[in-house]
Design a protein around this motif. Structure first.
Motif, PDB file in Angstrom:
ATOM      1  N   PRO A 109       0.704  -1.251  -0.099  1.00 23.43           N
ATOM      2  CA  PRO A 109       0.000  -0.024   0.028  1.00 23.43           C
ATOM      3  C   PRO A 109       0.713   1.206  -0.007  1.00 23.43           C
ATOM      4  N   ALA A 110       2.038   1.301   0.425  1.00 22.27           N
ATOM      5  CA  ALA A 110       2.742   2.448   0.506  1.00 22.27           C
ATOM      6  C   ALA A 110       3.627   2.647  -0.362  1.00 22.27           C
ATOM      7  N   VAL A 111       4.043   1.620  -1.236  1.00 25.97           N
ATOM      8  CA  VAL A 111       5.004   1.712  -2.426  1.00 25.97           C
ATOM      9  C   VAL A 111       4.712   2.514  -3.593  1.00 25.97           C
ATOM     10  N   LEU A 112       3.312   2.610  -4.082  1.00 38.91           N
ATOM     11  CA  LEU A 112       2.821   3.338  -4.997  1.00 38.91           C
ATOM     12  C   LEU A 112       2.963   4.941  -4.692  1.00 38.91           C
ATOM     13  N   PRO A 113       2.491   5.269  -3.411  1.00 40.63           N
ATOM     14  CA  PRO A 113       2.721   6.680  -2.992  1.00 40.63           C
ATOM     15  C   PRO A 113       4.305   7.142  -3.046  1.00 40.63           C
ATOM     16  N   GLY A 114       5.028   6.182  -2.657  1.00 39.52           N
ATOM     17  CA  GLY A 114       6.678   6.464  -2.775  1.00 39.52           C
ATOM     18  C   GLY A 114       7.210   6.526  -4.083  1.00 39.52           C
ATOM     19  N   LEU A 115       6.697   5.662  -4.953  1.00 39.19           N
ATOM     20  CA  LEU A 115       6.965   5.950  -6.269  1.00 39.19           C
ATOM     21  C   LEU A 115       6.800   7.122  -6.823  1.00 39.19           C
ATOM     22  N   ALA A 116       5.420   7.571  -6.673  1.00 37.79           N
ATOM     23  CA  ALA A 116       4.933   8.733  -7.320  1.00 37.79           C
ATOM     24  C   ALA A 116       5.861   9.979  -6.947  1.00 37.79           C
ATOM     25  N   LEU A 117       6.097  10.109  -5.791  1.00 37.83           N
ATOM     26  CA  LEU A 117       7.043  11.061  -4.842  1.00 37.83           C
ATOM     27  C   LEU A 117       8.227  11.426  -5.634  1.00 37.83           C
ATOM     28  N   GLY A 118       8.770   9.810  -5.673  1.00 40.03           N
ATOM     29  CA  GLY A 118      10.105   9.720  -6.379  1.00 40.03           C
ATOM     30  C   GLY A 118      10.083  10.289  -7.781  1.00 40.03           C
ATOM     31  N   ALA A 119       8.993   9.737  -8.497  1.00 37.56           N
ATOM     32  CA  ALA A 119       8.935  10.282  -9.986  1.00 37.56           C
ATOM     33  C   ALA A 119       8.953  11.873  -9.952  1.00 37.56           C
ATOM     34  N   LEU A 120       8.089  12.532  -8.994  1.00 40.75           N
ATOM     35  CA  LEU A 120       8.141  13.908  -9.082  1.00 40.75           C
ATOM     36  C   LEU A 120       9.539  14.342  -8.652  1.00 40.75           C
ATOM     37  N   PHE A 121      10.204  14.152  -7.805  1.00 38.85           N
ATOM     38  CA  PHE A 121      11.599  14.454  -7.345  1.00 38.85           C
ATOM     39  C   PHE A 121      12.562  14.427  -8.544  1.00 38.85           C
ATOM     40  N   LEU A 122      12.439  13.113  -9.270  1.00 33.70           N
ATOM     41  CA  LEU A 122      13.475  12.874 -10.167  1.00 33.70           C
ATOM     42  C   LEU A 122      13.235  14.048 -11.400  1.00 33.70           C
ATOM     43  N   ALA A 123      11.897  14.313 -11.590  1.00 29.57           N
ATOM     44  CA  ALA A 123      11.612  15.305 -12.651  1.00 29.57           C
ATOM     45  C   ALA A 123      11.943  16.910 -12.376  1.00 29.57           C
ATOM     46  N   TRP A 124      12.026  17.283 -10.936  1.00 31.79           N
ATOM     47  CA  TRP A 124      12.066  18.441 -10.655  1.00 31.79           C
ATOM     48  C   TRP A 124      13.513  18.726  -9.725  1.00 31.79           C
ATOM     49  N   VAL A 125      13.942  17.940  -8.898  1.00 32.45           N
ATOM     50  CA  VAL A 125      15.023  18.219  -8.136  1.00 32.45           C
ATOM     51  C   VAL A 125      16.357  17.538  -8.357  1.00 32.45           C
ATOM     52  N   ASP A 126      17.492  17.998  -7.986  1.00 32.15           N
ATOM     53  CA  ASP A 126      18.684  17.503  -8.255  1.00 32.15           C
ATOM     54  C   ASP A 126      18.745  16.108  -7.726  1.00 32.15           C
ATOM     55  N   ASP A 127      18.649  14.941  -8.558  1.00 29.66           N
ATOM     56  CA  ASP A 127      19.048  13.564  -8.329  1.00 29.66           C
ATOM     57  C   ASP A 127      20.071  13.160  -7.694  1.00 29.66           C
ATOM     58  N   THR A 128      21.360  13.901  -7.804  1.00 31.16           N
ATOM     59  CA  THR A 128      22.463  13.591  -7.145  1.00 31.16           C
ATOM     60  C   THR A 128      22.573  13.662  -5.705  1.00 31.16           C
TER      61      THR A 128
END
Length: 244
Positions: free
Chosen positions: A76-95
């Motif tokens: 149940p908690a994985v999909l929200p984590g994936l979505a949040l990760g995708a947002l960060f990957l698109a907008w934030v410095d991934d390094t």
């Protein structure tokens, strides 16, 4: 691409296969190698396809050992984590994100080692609902931003004292589902191209060799040696995330 780069990618593909059927934490070392050889975002997509190949082999061999109860608690908690990760990957410095994840993993691994040396029973805390939700969300986020969920899952299962084959079967099925869920997110970010597909086809044989070596290694490891190996691999993978 130079010969050195090709050799490094082949070694990384071997590690992917080995991690899937033996010592999961080493997968992040392969991720670090890919990120060193290829552009960061391209490397994320390239290794995802290889991870799925390794997942298929691992699920087939350990399918009877998976603990569905543990998986159901995490999902149940994985999909929200994936979505949040995708947002960060698109907008934030991934390094910066990867290094933050690495530091957190190092801290968690150190805590686990301290508790183990003190013979503290961590199964009650590790088996709590809060731990399951936190692990699921962290795994989704870490795998989307840095392909580092293997180390998160390792710490969660070690904390509960999960037996070796149950550990491998549960991890295999869990990550097969997680990596399949990542495909649409990665495609939506435009991370797949023809070069990635060609590279995947060339590296698949190395992944398969790695899975074979991993299966034979896992059979020879005692439970205590296995627990030690996965914790050491977690530390190595965390360091790889911090320094790469």
């Amino acid at each position: 691409m130079t010969l050195t780069s090709l050799v490094l990618l082949a070694v990384a593909a071997l590690l992917v296969g080995f991690a899937k059927t033996a010592i999961g934490g080493l997968g992040s070392v392969a991720v670090a190698i890919f990120a060193f050889v290829l552009p960061t975002r391209e490397s994320t997509a390239a290794i995802l396809l290889l991870l799925i190949v390794g997942d298929v082999v691992a699920v087939w061999h350990y399918r009877r050992d998976a603990d569905w109860r543990l998986i159901r608690r995490l999902v149940p908690a994985v999909l929200p984590g994936l979505a949040l990760g995708a947002l960060f990957l698109a907008w934030v410095d991934d390094t910066t994100l990867r290094r933050t994840i690495g530091v957190l993993l190092l801290a968690l691994a150190a805590l686990q080692l301290v508790l183990t040396r003190r013979s503290t029973d961590t199964s009650q805390v590790g088996g709590s609902r809060a731990a399951a939700i936190g692990t699921g969300a962290a795994a989704g986020f870490a795998t989307m931003t840095a392909n580092a969920a293997g180390a998160v899952m390792t710490l969660y299962l070690v904390a509960q004292g999960v037996e070796k084959r149950r550990f491998l079967g549960t991890s295999a099925l869990f990550f097969f589902g997680v990596n399949l869920c990542k495909l649409p997110f990665s495609a939506g970010l435009g991370l797949f191209d023809a070069d990635t597909a060609k590279r995947t086809v060339l590296l698949v044989p190395f992944v398969l060799v790695g899975t074979w070596v991993g299966l034979h290694t896992a059979r020879r490891l005692s439970q205590s040696r296995f627990d030690q190996a996965v914790l050491v691999a977690t530390v190595v993978s965390a360091v790889a995330l911090v320094v790469r």
